[in-house]
Design a protein around this motif. Structure first.
Motif, PDB file in Angstrom:
ATOM      1  N   GLY A 101       0.831  -1.212   0.000  1.00  0.00           N
ATOM      2  CA  GLY A 101       0.000   0.000   0.000  1.00  0.00           C
ATOM      3  C   GLY A 101       0.862   1.257   0.000  1.00  0.00           C
ATOM      4  N   ASP A 102       0.481   2.266  -0.776  1.00  0.00           N
ATOM      5  CA  ASP A 102       1.268   3.508  -0.763  1.00  0.00           C
ATOM      6  C   ASP A 102       1.071   4.228   0.567  1.00  0.00           C
ATOM      7  OD1 ASP A 102      -1.394   4.247  -1.258  1.00  0.00           O
ATOM      8  OD2 ASP A 102      -0.797   6.083  -2.273  1.00  0.00           O
ATOM      9  N   ALA A 103       1.933   5.184   0.843  1.00  0.00           N
ATOM     10  CA  ALA A 103       1.839   5.932   2.104  1.00  0.00           C
ATOM     11  C   ALA A 103       2.441   7.311   1.895  1.00  0.00           C
ATOM     12  CB  ALA A 103       2.587   5.195   3.215  1.00  0.00           C
ATOM     13  N   ARG A 149     -27.704  -2.230  14.051  1.00  0.00           N
ATOM     14  CA  ARG A 149     -28.038  -2.950  15.300  1.00  0.00           C
ATOM     15  C   ARG A 149     -28.061  -1.988  16.489  1.00  0.00           C
ATOM     16  NH1 ARG A 149     -24.586  -6.775  12.912  1.00  0.00           N
ATOM     17  NH2 ARG A 149     -22.809  -6.037  14.141  1.00  0.00           N
ATOM     18  N   ILE A 150     -27.105  -1.057  16.498  1.00  0.00           N
ATOM     19  CA  ILE A 150     -27.030  -0.115  17.618  1.00  0.00           C
ATOM     20  C   ILE A 150     -28.252   0.816  17.610  1.00  0.00           C
ATOM     21  CG2 ILE A 150     -25.714   1.902  18.468  1.00  0.00           C
ATOM     22  CD1 ILE A 150     -23.176   0.237  17.974  1.00  0.00           C
ATOM     23  N   GLU A 151     -28.637   1.267  16.418  1.00  0.00           N
ATOM     24  CA  GLU A 151     -29.823   2.130  16.331  1.00  0.00           C
ATOM     25  C   GLU A 151     -31.061   1.385  16.843  1.00  0.00           C
ATOM     26  OE1 GLU A 151     -30.373   4.880  13.074  1.00  0.00           O
ATOM     27  OE2 GLU A 151     -32.349   4.027  12.692  1.00  0.00           O
ATOM     28  N   ALA A 152     -31.196   0.115  16.448  1.00  0.00           N
ATOM     29  CA  ALA A 152     -32.368  -0.668  16.874  1.00  0.00           C
ATOM     30  C   ALA A 152     -32.368  -0.860  18.394  1.00  0.00           C
ATOM     31  CB  ALA A 152     -32.363  -2.025  16.163  1.00  0.00           C
ATOM     32  N   ALA A 153     -31.193  -1.068  18.959  1.00  0.00           N
ATOM     33  CA  ALA A 153     -31.125  -1.357  20.401  1.00  0.00           C
ATOM     34  C   ALA A 153     -31.246  -0.103  21.265  1.00  0.00           C
ATOM     35  CB  ALA A 153     -29.813  -2.077  20.721  1.00  0.00           C
ATOM     36  N   THR A 154     -30.782   1.047  20.747  1.00  0.00           N
ATOM     37  CA  THR A 154     -30.768   2.259  21.586  1.00  0.00           C
ATOM     38  C   THR A 154     -31.920   3.209  21.261  1.00  0.00           C
ATOM     39  OG1 THR A 154     -29.380   3.419  19.990  1.00  0.00           O
ATOM     40  CG2 THR A 154     -28.234   2.257  21.791  1.00  0.00           C
ATOM     41  N   GLY A 155     -32.470   3.088  20.063  1.00  0.00           N
ATOM     42  CA  GLY A 155     -33.478   4.054  19.622  1.00  0.00           C
ATOM     43  C   GLY A 155     -32.844   5.386  19.238  1.00  0.00           C
ATOM     44  N   ILE A 156     -31.524   5.443  19.160  1.00  0.00           N
ATOM     45  CA  ILE A 156     -30.832   6.687  18.781  1.00  0.00           C
ATOM     46  C   ILE A 156     -30.339   6.529  17.340  1.00  0.00           C
ATOM     47  CG2 ILE A 156     -28.778   8.123  19.249  1.00  0.00           C
ATOM     48  CD1 ILE A 156     -29.046   7.140  22.213  1.00  0.00           C
ATOM     49  N   GLU A 157     -30.642   7.537  16.512  1.00  0.00           N
ATOM     50  CA  GLU A 157     -30.202   7.472  15.109  1.00  0.00           C
ATOM     51  C   GLU A 157     -28.703   7.237  15.052  1.00  0.00           C
ATOM     52  OE1 GLU A 157     -32.583   9.922  11.776  1.00  0.00           O
ATOM     53  OE2 GLU A 157     -31.442  11.136  13.188  1.00  0.00           O
ATOM     54  N   THR A 158     -28.300   6.272  14.241  1.00  0.00           N
ATOM     55  CA  THR A 158     -26.874   5.911  14.192  1.00  0.00           C
ATOM     56  C   THR A 158     -26.461   5.770  12.732  1.00  0.00           C
ATOM     57  OG1 THR A 158     -27.127   4.743  16.277  1.00  0.00           O
ATOM     58  CG2 THR A 158     -25.178   4.209  14.993  1.00  0.00           C
ATOM     59  N   ARG A 159     -25.341   6.376  12.396  1.00  0.00           N
ATOM     60  CA  ARG A 159     -24.851   6.324  11.008  1.00  0.00           C
ATOM     61  C   ARG A 159     -23.420   5.788  10.993  1.00  0.00           C
ATOM     62  NH1 ARG A 159     -29.516   7.458  10.194  1.00  0.00           N
ATOM     63  NH2 ARG A 159     -30.318   9.232   8.992  1.00  0.00           N
ATOM     64  N   ALA A 160     -23.094   5.083   9.920  1.00  0.00           N
ATOM     65  CA  ALA A 160     -21.717   4.594   9.753  1.00  0.00           C
ATOM     66  C   ALA A 160     -21.014   5.404   8.671  1.00  0.00           C
ATOM     67  CB  ALA A 160     -21.737   3.126   9.362  1.00  0.00           C
ATOM     68  N   SER A 161     -19.748   5.731   8.888  1.00  0.00           N
ATOM     69  CA  SER A 161     -18.915   6.370   7.851  1.00  0.00           C
ATOM     70  C   SER A 161     -17.624   5.565   7.763  1.00  0.00           C
ATOM     71  CB  SER A 161     -18.540   7.807   8.222  1.00  0.00           C
ATOM     72  OG  SER A 161     -19.677   8.579   8.451  1.00  0.00           O
ATOM     73  N   ILE A 162     -17.323   5.126   6.560  1.00  0.00           N
ATOM     74  CA  ILE A 162     -16.065   4.387   6.361  1.00  0.00           C
ATOM     75  C   ILE A 162     -15.106   5.332   5.640  1.00  0.00           C
ATOM     76  CG2 ILE A 162     -15.011   2.330   5.297  1.00  0.00           C
ATOM     77  CD1 ILE A 162     -17.852   0.992   5.677  1.00  0.00           C
ATOM     78  N   LEU A 163     -14.046   5.747   6.322  1.00  0.00           N
ATOM     79  CA  LEU A 163     -13.195   6.805   5.749  1.00  0.00           C
ATOM     80  C   LEU A 163     -12.423   6.329   4.523  1.00  0.00           C
ATOM     81  CD1 LEU A 163     -11.798   8.733   8.851  1.00  0.00           C
ATOM     82  CD2 LEU A 163     -13.913   9.093   7.587  1.00  0.00           C
ATOM     83  N   GLY A 164     -11.964   5.114   4.511  1.00  0.00           N
ATOM     84  CA  GLY A 164     -11.370   4.520   3.307  1.00  0.00           C
ATOM     85  C   GLY A 164     -10.087   5.172   2.829  1.00  0.00           C
ATOM     86  N   TYR A 165      -9.909   5.193   1.501  1.00  0.00           N
ATOM     87  CA  TYR A 165      -8.595   5.509   0.912  1.00  0.00           C
ATOM     88  C   TYR A 165      -8.159   6.949   1.076  1.00  0.00           C
ATOM     89  CZ  TYR A 165      -8.856   0.859  -0.898  1.00  0.00           C
ATOM     90  OH  TYR A 165      -8.935  -0.506  -0.972  1.00  0.00           O
ATOM     91  N   MET A 166      -9.094   7.848   1.446  1.00  0.00           N
ATOM     92  CA  MET A 166      -8.641   9.225   1.688  1.00  0.00           C
ATOM     93  C   MET A 166      -7.513   9.241   2.725  1.00  0.00           C
ATOM     94  SD  MET A 166     -11.609  10.786   4.164  1.00  0.00           S
ATOM     95  CE  MET A 166     -10.779  12.331   4.285  1.00  0.00           C
ATOM     96  N   GLN A 167      -7.494   8.233   3.599  1.00  0.00           N
ATOM     97  CA  GLN A 167      -6.473   8.175   4.649  1.00  0.00           C
ATOM     98  C   GLN A 167      -5.074   7.893   4.091  1.00  0.00           C
ATOM     99  OE1 GLN A 167      -8.337   5.810   8.238  1.00  0.00           O
ATOM    100  NE2 GLN A 167      -9.398   5.338   6.342  1.00  0.00           N
ATOM    101  N   ARG A 168      -5.014   7.338   2.882  1.00  0.00           N
ATOM    102  CA  ARG A 168      -3.703   6.984   2.318  1.00  0.00           C
ATOM    103  C   ARG A 168      -3.109   8.085   1.459  1.00  0.00           C
ATOM    104  NH1 ARG A 168      -3.993   0.865   0.694  1.00  0.00           N
ATOM    105  NH2 ARG A 168      -3.758   1.621  -1.427  1.00  0.00           N
TER     106      ARG A 168
END
Ligand code: ADP
Ligand code: F6P
Length: 324
Positions: A15-17, A238-257
């Motif tokens: 992987g580049d860096a 699963r977390i949103e269903a269990a807590t009732g709090i809106e939950t979003r996922a963000s996958i940062l991905g290749y911008m990190q490289r």
């Protein structure tokens, strides 16, 4: 006395860096300063086997110290994991007069470099990976830039997460290692940090944290999830269903490289590049350059590959204490 080295090669692999270009520049210019010739090998071991080899001068590395990625390109090459590929690689080095080789990459790339050393090509490895997962060194080229990039991105996600009073699962890179996750977790003040080295797969603990924090008045909840754990999108559901709090996922991905290397990555990569050439000039082979206990050092390749490291317990404990 060590045999004089006339020509060295340099390649980037895996992987580049960010900072790899600074290392290439330092290799080229140090070698030229020492009266050697330098050949750039494009596309890692794949390019070596395809003889993608170009002469390099001081001008070939002008205007690159500030650029992310690698001007030599990088690749993964399964053929080089086999003896036949390694022998061919050593023969191609000899054909092009390459007596010493600097390999910039992670520990997979080091294994290839070790094989070439065994076949008579003097090799030195430089730690190039954003993951910080090379045991012999406390610094790898690109980690500092990657965590700074991720940190800025996570701050932005936090703004919107707070405005909507949401929970955010933010996935950072690192392959099987949790260094990027831990550093971002501390730098971004995350409420939970999930590291492959520590995570017990108990989502109920996170759910309990989120509910408890909400009751104590926290308006957001940031969970930094390491790539080695993954599944951020389904975890958010699963977390949103269990807590009732809106939950979003963000996958940062290749911008990190990608992106402009930090000052630290430029400086350390430059010094390491120069050190690699000094080792080759001194007739050394099968070595890797590292940063340990506040010093630039070098180790035997086999010794380095057999070392182990883990995230620092103290850093993890402090990160948990500060996340209340
Ligand atoms: P990194 O160097 O970032 O750890 P990889 O593990 O993908 O990345 O390795 C990069 C390249 O190094 C591989 O594509 C392969 O060409 C070479 N390599 C990896 N493992 C070996 C091995 N055991 N022997 C020889 N070459 C290897
Ligand atoms: O090793 C650097 C890295 O970005 C890891 O964090 C990640 O797991 C991997 O490379 C991704 O590799 P690829 O570019 O093959 O998707």
């Amino acid at each position: 006395m060590a045999k004089t080295v006339g020509t060295i090669g340099v390649l980037t692999s895996g992987g580049d860096a960010p900072g790899m270009n600074a290392a290439i520049r330092a290799v080229v210019r140090t070698a030229i300063a020492k009266g050697m010739k330098v050949k750039g090998i494009k596309r890692g071991y794949a390019g070596l086997l395809n003889e993608e080899i170009v002469d390099m001068s001081s001008r070939s590395v002008s205007d690159i110290i500030q650029r992310g990625g690698t001007i030599l390109y990088t690749a993964r090459c399964d053929k080089f994991k086999e003896e036949e590929g390694q022998k061919l690689g050593a023969d191609i080095c000899r054909k092009h007069g390459i007596e010493g080789l600097v390999v910039i990459g992670g520990d997979g790339s080091y294994k290839g470099a070790g094989k070439l050393a065994g076949l008579g090509i003097n090799t030195v490895g430089l730690p190039g990976t954003i993951d910080l997962d090379i045991a012999c060194t406390d610094y790898t080229i690109g980690f500092d830039t990657a965590v700074n990039t991720a940190m800025v991105a996570i701050d932005k996600i936090r703004d919107t997460s707070t405005s909507h009073e949401r929970c955010s699962i933010i996935e950072v890179m690192g392959r099987n290692a949790g260094y990027i996750a831990l550093w971002c977790g501390i730098a971004n003040g995350a409420e939970d940090i999930l590291l492959p080295e520590r995570y017990d797969n108990n989502e109920q603990t996170i759910i309990n944290h989120i509910i408890a924090h909400r009751k104590r008045g926290k308006t957001h909840h940031i969970v930094i999830n390491a790539e080695g754990i993954g599944h951020s999108t389904s975890m958010a559901k699963r977390i949103e269903a269990a807590t009732g709090i809106e939950t979003r996922a963000s996958i940062l991905g290749y911008m990190q490289r990608g992106g402009m290397p930090t000052c630290k990555d430029r400086v350390y990569a430059s010094i390491m590049g120069a050190k690699a050439v000094e080792l080759l000039a001194a007739g050394k082979s099968n070595r890797v350059v590292g940063w340990k206990d506040g010093e630039f050092v070098d180790f035997d390749m086999e010794e380095a590959l057999n070392m182990h490291k883990d995230i620092r317990e103290e850093e993890y404990v402090i990160s948990r204490m500060l996340a209340q």
